[in-house]
Design an enzyme around this catalytic site. Structure first.
Site, PDB file in Angstrom:
ATOM      1  N   TYR A  23      37.787  -1.848 -26.802  1.00  0.00           N
ATOM      2  CA  TYR A  23      36.387  -1.744 -27.259  1.00  0.00           C
ATOM      3  C   TYR A  23      35.874  -3.092 -27.802  1.00  0.00           C
ATOM      4  O   TYR A  23      34.756  -3.507 -27.481  1.00  0.00           O
ATOM      5  CB  TYR A  23      36.334  -0.652 -28.327  1.00  0.00           C
TER       6      TYR A  23
ATOM      7  N   LYS B 277      32.754  -5.053 -26.231  1.00  0.00           N
ATOM      8  CA  LYS B 277      31.549  -5.307 -27.025  1.00  0.00           C
ATOM      9  C   LYS B 277      31.292  -6.814 -27.198  1.00  0.00           C
ATOM     10  O   LYS B 277      30.129  -7.238 -27.277  1.00  0.00           O
ATOM     11  CB  LYS B 277      31.652  -4.612 -28.374  1.00  0.00           C
TER      12      LYS B 277
HETATM   13  N1  LIG Z   1      28.354   5.085 -34.051  1.00  0.00           N
HETATM   14  C1  LIG Z   1      28.650   3.855 -34.454  1.00  0.00           C
HETATM   15  O1  LIG Z   1      29.040   3.631 -35.600  1.00  0.00           O
HETATM   16  C2  LIG Z   1      28.512   2.712 -33.502  1.00  0.00           C
HETATM   17  C3  LIG Z   1      28.758   1.424 -33.994  1.00  0.00           C
HETATM   18  C4  LIG Z   1      28.616   0.347 -33.144  1.00  0.00           C
HETATM   19  C5  LIG Z   1      28.221   0.538 -31.831  1.00  0.00           C
HETATM   20  N2  LIG Z   1      28.016   1.798 -31.381  1.00  0.00           N
HETATM   21  C6  LIG Z   1      27.610   1.918 -29.985  1.00  0.00           C
HETATM   22  O2  LIG Z   1      26.391   2.656 -29.895  1.00  0.00           O
HETATM   23  C7  LIG Z   1      26.335   3.347 -28.652  1.00  0.00           C
HETATM   24  C8  LIG Z   1      26.056   4.835 -28.907  1.00  0.00           C
HETATM   25  O3  LIG Z   1      27.080   5.353 -29.718  1.00  0.00           O
HETATM   26  P1  LIG Z   1      27.007   6.781 -30.437  1.00  0.00           P
HETATM   27  O4  LIG Z   1      27.743   6.629 -31.706  1.00  0.00           O
HETATM   28  O5  LIG Z   1      25.620   7.272 -30.423  1.00  0.00           O
HETATM   29  O6  LIG Z   1      27.951   7.606 -29.441  1.00  0.00           O
HETATM   30  P2  LIG Z   1      27.881   9.110 -28.914  1.00  0.00           P
HETATM   31  O7  LIG Z   1      29.267   9.421 -28.432  1.00  0.00           O
HETATM   32  O8  LIG Z   1      27.237  10.011 -29.901  1.00  0.00           O
HETATM   33  O9  LIG Z   1      26.900   8.997 -27.629  1.00  0.00           O
HETATM   34  C9  LIG Z   1      27.270   8.278 -26.482  1.00  0.00           C
HETATM   35  C10 LIG Z   1      26.537   8.846 -25.282  1.00  0.00           C
HETATM   36  O10 LIG Z   1      26.929   8.081 -24.122  1.00  0.00           O
HETATM   37  C11 LIG Z   1      27.160   8.982 -23.052  1.00  0.00           C
HETATM   38  N3  LIG Z   1      28.075   8.357 -22.070  1.00  0.00           N
HETATM   39  C12 LIG Z   1      29.406   8.168 -22.179  1.00  0.00           C
HETATM   40  N4  LIG Z   1      29.886   7.609 -21.054  1.00  0.00           N
HETATM   41  C13 LIG Z   1      28.838   7.450 -20.202  1.00  0.00           C
HETATM   42  C14 LIG Z   1      28.698   6.939 -18.881  1.00  0.00           C
HETATM   43  N5  LIG Z   1      29.748   6.485 -18.177  1.00  0.00           N
HETATM   44  N6  LIG Z   1      27.454   6.935 -18.327  1.00  0.00           N
HETATM   45  C15 LIG Z   1      26.377   7.412 -19.004  1.00  0.00           C
HETATM   46  N7  LIG Z   1      26.460   7.927 -20.249  1.00  0.00           N
HETATM   47  C16 LIG Z   1      27.674   7.944 -20.848  1.00  0.00           C
HETATM   48  C17 LIG Z   1      27.753  10.221 -23.708  1.00  0.00           C
HETATM   49  O11 LIG Z   1      27.642  11.345 -22.869  1.00  0.00           O
HETATM   50  C18 LIG Z   1      26.908  10.316 -24.986  1.00  0.00           C
HETATM   51  O12 LIG Z   1      25.736  11.083 -24.790  1.00  0.00           O
HETATM   52  C19 LIG Z   1      27.674   3.087 -27.955  1.00  0.00           C
HETATM   53  O13 LIG Z   1      27.538   2.004 -27.055  1.00  0.00           O
HETATM   54  C20 LIG Z   1      28.577   2.708 -29.097  1.00  0.00           C
HETATM   55  O14 LIG Z   1      29.669   1.933 -28.670  1.00  0.00           O
HETATM   56  C21 LIG Z   1      28.146   2.885 -32.176  1.00  0.00           C
END
Ligand SMILES: NC(=O)c1ccc[n+]([C@@H]2O[C@H](COP(=O)([O-])OP(=O)(O)OC[C@H]3O[C@@H](n4cnc5c(N)ncnc54)[C@H](O)[C@@H]3O)[C@@H](O)[C@H]2O)c1
Length: 239
Positions: A147, A151
């Site tokens: 990851y 990223k």
């Molecule tokens: N939650 C955090 O603390 C955090 C921190 C830093 C970065 N992020 C990033 O933010 C983004 C959203 O994270 P989140 O926490 O809302 O996650 P989440 O798991 O709630 O949502 C992720 C969504 O992406 C979809 N997804 C997964 N694989 C996919 C694919 N191959 N094609 C299309 N859709 C796909 C899933 O179905 C889901 O709806 C991600 O890129 C994550 O890495 C999150």
């Protein structure tokens, strides 16, 4: 007039979490929103709430991304947000866990950037692309060699694409969220959560709306002279 009146925005992984909050915020500012998500039913339900369209799309598959971007004739804004985690230490991470995470984040974002940029260039309409990176890509996190690599890769991709696309009026920026309360982070063991909280100067996790408002800033003309930047939404963690 709202900030995104008359614009069309595509959000990947927008069926829930941060992506859905971004889609909601964009719709509230007048955008027509298209949600693409691996879970097509969830995408359709989420988009329905916003009066938009939701379709099944696996961002690792270039033809799925073509189909997503073809839902509307004009894409003005793309948010590459789809993501997964497959955490494991170096000793236990499988090749498959590494490949899956790189594919969804890095290849998925590359697919979105190159496909949307081609359409924006063709229409000579300019555009704004927002890529969701992570603090994990800046500092590296234990158990996340896949990851963190993906990223950090998104940051390089953002800057390279920003340079290639600037003279076409297409801006490309990234957001690096820290600990945001979503399904992805709530699955974390309590001890790991507490450890992270201790690192955050603001003393709390972030909310999805706090990422969405920064996405709105980068997607709208409020950031008209910004490209290739990475905005940290972290409560001051690892500044
Ligand atoms: N939650 C955090 O603390 C955090 C921190 C830093 C970065 N992020 C990033 O933010 C983004 C959203 O994270 P989140 O926490 O809302 O996650 P989440 O798991 O709630 O949502 C992720 C969504 O992406 C979809 N997804 C997964 N694989 C996919 C694919 N191959 N094609 C299309 N859709 C796909 C899933 O179905 C889901 O709806 C991600 O890129 C994550 O890495 C999150």
């Amino acid at each position: 007039m709202s900030l995104l009146t008359g614009r069309t925005a595509v959000v990947t992984g927008g069926a829930q979490g941060i992506g859905f909050a971004i889609a909601q915020r964009f719709a509230a500012e007048g955008a027509e929103v298209i949600i693409g998500d691996l879970n097509g039913d969830a995408a359709a339900r989420a988009a329905d709430e916003l009066g938009g369209l939701g379709i099944a799309c696996d961002v690792t598959d270039a033809s799925d991304v073509d189909t997503l971007l073809a839902v509307v004739p004009n894409v003005d804004i793309l948010v590459n947000n789809a993501g997964i985690t497959r955490d494991a230490t170096l000793r236990t991470m499988t090749e498959d866990q590494f490949d899956q995470v790189i594919a969804v984040h890095l290849k998925g974002t590359w697919n979105g950037v190159r496909k949307a940029a081609a359409l924006m260039r063709e229409r000579k309409s300019g555009g704004a692309i927002v890529n969701i990176s992570s603090l994990s890509g800046k500092v590296g996190m234990v158990g996340q060699t896949n990851y963190s690599a993906a990223k950090a890769g998104i940051i390089g991709l953002t800057k390279a694409a920003a340079k290639e696309l600037a003279h076409h009026g297409v801006r490309v920026n990234a957001i690096a969220p820290g600990l945001i309360r979503t399904a992805m982070t709530e699955a974390m063991p309590e001890k790991a959560w507490d450890q992270k909280m201790a690192e955050i100067p603001m003393g709390r996790a972030g909310e999805i709306d706090e990422v969405a408002s920064v996405a709105l800033f980068l997607a709208s003309d409020l950031s008209s002279y910004m490209t290739g930047t990475v905005l940290e939404v972290t409560g001051g963690r690892f500044m």
